[in-house]
Design a protein around this motif. Sequence first.
Motif, mmCIF file in Angstrom:
data_model
loop_
_atom_site.group_PDB
_atom_site.id
_atom_site.type_symbol
_atom_site.label_atom_id
_atom_site.label_comp_id
_atom_site.label_asym_id
_atom_site.label_seq_id
_atom_site.Cartn_x
_atom_site.Cartn_y
_atom_site.Cartn_z
ATOM 1 N N VAL A 315 0.866 -1.380 0.055
ATOM 2 C CA VAL A 315 0.002 0.065 0.026
ATOM 3 C C VAL A 315 0.855 1.139 -0.009
ATOM 4 O O VAL A 315 2.051 1.180 0.507
ATOM 5 C CB VAL A 315 -1.053 -0.035 1.149
ATOM 6 N N ARG A 316 0.360 2.520 -0.364
ATOM 7 C CA ARG A 316 1.102 3.570 -0.648
ATOM 8 C C ARG A 316 0.431 4.935 -0.159
ATOM 9 O O ARG A 316 -0.826 4.925 0.101
ATOM 10 C CB ARG A 316 1.509 3.828 -2.252
ATOM 11 N N ARG A 372 6.809 -3.692 7.197
ATOM 12 C CA ARG A 372 8.040 -3.022 6.706
ATOM 13 C C ARG A 372 7.384 -1.867 6.082
ATOM 14 O O ARG A 372 6.471 -1.568 5.511
ATOM 15 C CB ARG A 372 9.020 -3.588 5.894
ATOM 16 N N SER A 373 8.162 -0.846 5.890
ATOM 17 C CA SER A 373 7.999 0.552 5.315
ATOM 18 C C SER A 373 9.124 1.220 4.985
ATOM 19 O O SER A 373 10.226 1.105 5.595
ATOM 20 C CB SER A 373 7.224 1.467 6.312
ATOM 21 N N CYS A 374 9.217 2.112 3.910
ATOM 22 C CA CYS A 374 10.314 2.661 3.353
ATOM 23 C C CYS A 374 9.761 4.070 2.703
ATOM 24 O O CYS A 374 8.417 4.326 2.458
ATOM 25 C CB CYS A 374 11.164 2.008 2.489
ATOM 26 N N ASN A 375 10.602 5.218 2.852
ATOM 27 C CA ASN A 375 9.937 6.382 2.210
ATOM 28 C C ASN A 375 11.009 6.637 0.997
ATOM 29 O O ASN A 375 11.994 7.455 1.155
ATOM 30 C CB ASN A 375 9.997 7.325 3.113
ATOM 31 N N PRO A 376 10.939 6.204 -0.238
ATOM 32 C CA PRO A 376 11.868 6.494 -1.378
ATOM 33 C C PRO A 376 12.097 8.163 -1.350
ATOM 34 O O PRO A 376 10.893 8.897 -1.439
ATOM 35 C CB PRO A 376 11.395 5.951 -2.519
ATOM 36 N N GLY A 378 11.620 11.724 -2.617
ATOM 37 C CA GLY A 378 10.535 12.316 -3.528
ATOM 38 C C GLY A 378 9.359 11.614 -3.721
ATOM 39 O O GLY A 378 8.690 11.748 -4.998
ATOM 40 N N GLN A 379 9.197 10.583 -3.159
ATOM 41 C CA GLN A 379 7.929 9.587 -3.530
ATOM 42 C C GLN A 379 7.135 9.639 -2.249
ATOM 43 O O GLN A 379 7.564 9.911 -1.216
ATOM 44 C CB GLN A 379 8.508 8.369 -3.843
ATOM 45 N N GLN A 380 6.061 8.993 -2.268
ATOM 46 C CA GLN A 380 5.145 8.553 -1.251
ATOM 47 C C GLN A 380 5.734 7.427 -0.245
ATOM 48 O O GLN A 380 6.155 6.648 -0.976
ATOM 49 C CB GLN A 380 3.711 8.622 -1.615
ATOM 50 N N PRO A 381 5.306 7.608 1.050
ATOM 51 C CA PRO A 381 5.789 6.299 1.872
ATOM 52 C C PRO A 381 4.969 5.017 1.101
ATOM 53 O O PRO A 381 3.846 5.154 0.737
ATOM 54 C CB PRO A 381 5.450 6.610 3.132
ATOM 55 N N VAL A 382 5.847 3.690 1.274
ATOM 56 C CA VAL A 382 5.413 2.649 1.027
ATOM 57 C C VAL A 382 5.290 1.638 2.007
ATOM 58 O O VAL A 382 6.209 1.613 2.857
ATOM 59 C CB VAL A 382 6.230 2.160 -0.191
ATOM 60 N N TYR A 383 4.376 0.786 2.115
ATOM 61 C CA TYR A 383 4.167 0.132 3.430
ATOM 62 C C TYR A 383 3.991 -1.319 2.810
ATOM 63 O O TYR A 383 3.328 -1.721 1.918
ATOM 64 C CB TYR A 383 2.738 0.370 4.101
ATOM 65 N N PHE A 384 4.668 -2.378 3.398
ATOM 66 C CA PHE A 384 4.707 -4.041 2.899
ATOM 67 C C PHE A 384 4.252 -4.710 4.111
ATOM 68 O O PHE A 384 4.622 -4.452 5.301
ATOM 69 C CB PHE A 384 6.164 -4.152 2.560
ATOM 70 N N THR A 385 3.466 -5.521 3.713
ATOM 71 C CA THR A 385 3.075 -6.825 4.554
ATOM 72 C C THR A 385 3.391 -7.837 3.973
ATOM 73 O O THR A 385 2.941 -8.476 2.876
ATOM 74 C CB THR A 385 1.637 -6.534 5.051
#
Length: 393
Positions: A315-316, A372-376, A378-385
């Motif tokens: 999800v983003r 987990r999550s990361c915020n590349p 210049g991009q929106q945060p990304v969330y992984f399950t």
Amino acid sequence: MSEKTALAPDVPTSTAWQKGRRVYVRCGYNSPLNTALRHLGAHWDGTERALWTGSTKKAAVIELVRAREERKKAVEDVKAAGRWVHIPYDAHDLRARARARCAVYDGDSRKGWWAMRTDEALAEMQDLVTKWRQRAEAARKEEERAHQQRAAAQAAAAAEATRQAARSRSEQLLADSGRTPTGEMAELHEISTRRMTKAAALDLARTPGSLVRLADGRRGIIVDVQVWFTDGEMASSVCWHPETHDQAHWDFQYTVAVVEPADAEREQDAQAAAEREDAAALNDLIEAAADLTAPRTEGWTHLPEEEQAGQITVVRGVTRFPAGTLTLTRDGQVRWQHPGYYDSYIATEGTTSAPAVVDRVRRLITAGNRERSCNPAGQQPVYFTVTARKHRA
């Protein structure tokens, strides 16, 4: 009672008159005529509100009054000539010089204006006034520069005193904490959407001397706290916080002195680094998923849970909108299902059995259930399950 009679046809009775054996004259207290009459032996009559002498001095009085009228006419003639010059009130030496030149001051309708008696006197006084104004302007500018320099020096001294006090306070807070400073300073920004007063917000803020963990994992001691309110209009215009979007909120800004991590904190940092590395690996996989599973077809194929070995859901953004699902099947396939992009949202699906891709996905899934999550940049945060499915016999 004797009647008021004129002294002479050219002498108005409003100025001088005779009653019986007395000759009366009305004039200013400090005027030259007053002084001359006093020298003649004149006395004050409170009833007539004028000076009086005996009628034997009538001729001398008439002569003095006529001389006064001639002086007044001479003054009016000087005014009518129009040789006016404005002398500033602070130019005391110039006003004294004008009086010495017998200039006439008009204090009634033209404050500060003097009528000079000759063209030469007018030109001289105008030149003197111009030079005086130039000197006064230069002095004013010099005083203004000096004032600005004093103000700047005072501001610099106050700022330095504030910085010194802040350094002393920081040093004391660090000493009290028992931690080893690295010499680095950082900022920590937090927000709250709770409805409260400024006093309540100050009470809610972290206290100076508290240990905090920064976004990059470093630890620090809070040495300064600033709290302010951001209304909804400002929040929607210039703020972007994942926690608030465009809501009104309180801002908490902390100045942090970075310190060396303790042993337990180093272990936490190592764990956090591993999680960031894991999140980066998941993000790299998802970014490449569309290409790895090409070609893709429209629509999704339902895959029963018992046929799944594991799944990575993505999800983003702040609202966490669905951004795709990567599934590993028990028969060794990788399936990428994407809901599509704004504004058509055409769902697509791609499948691959490439050993390298399957092994890559299997390694990430078999590492265990986690988020987990990361915020590349210049991009929106990304969330992984990540979900690993247990095999059911």
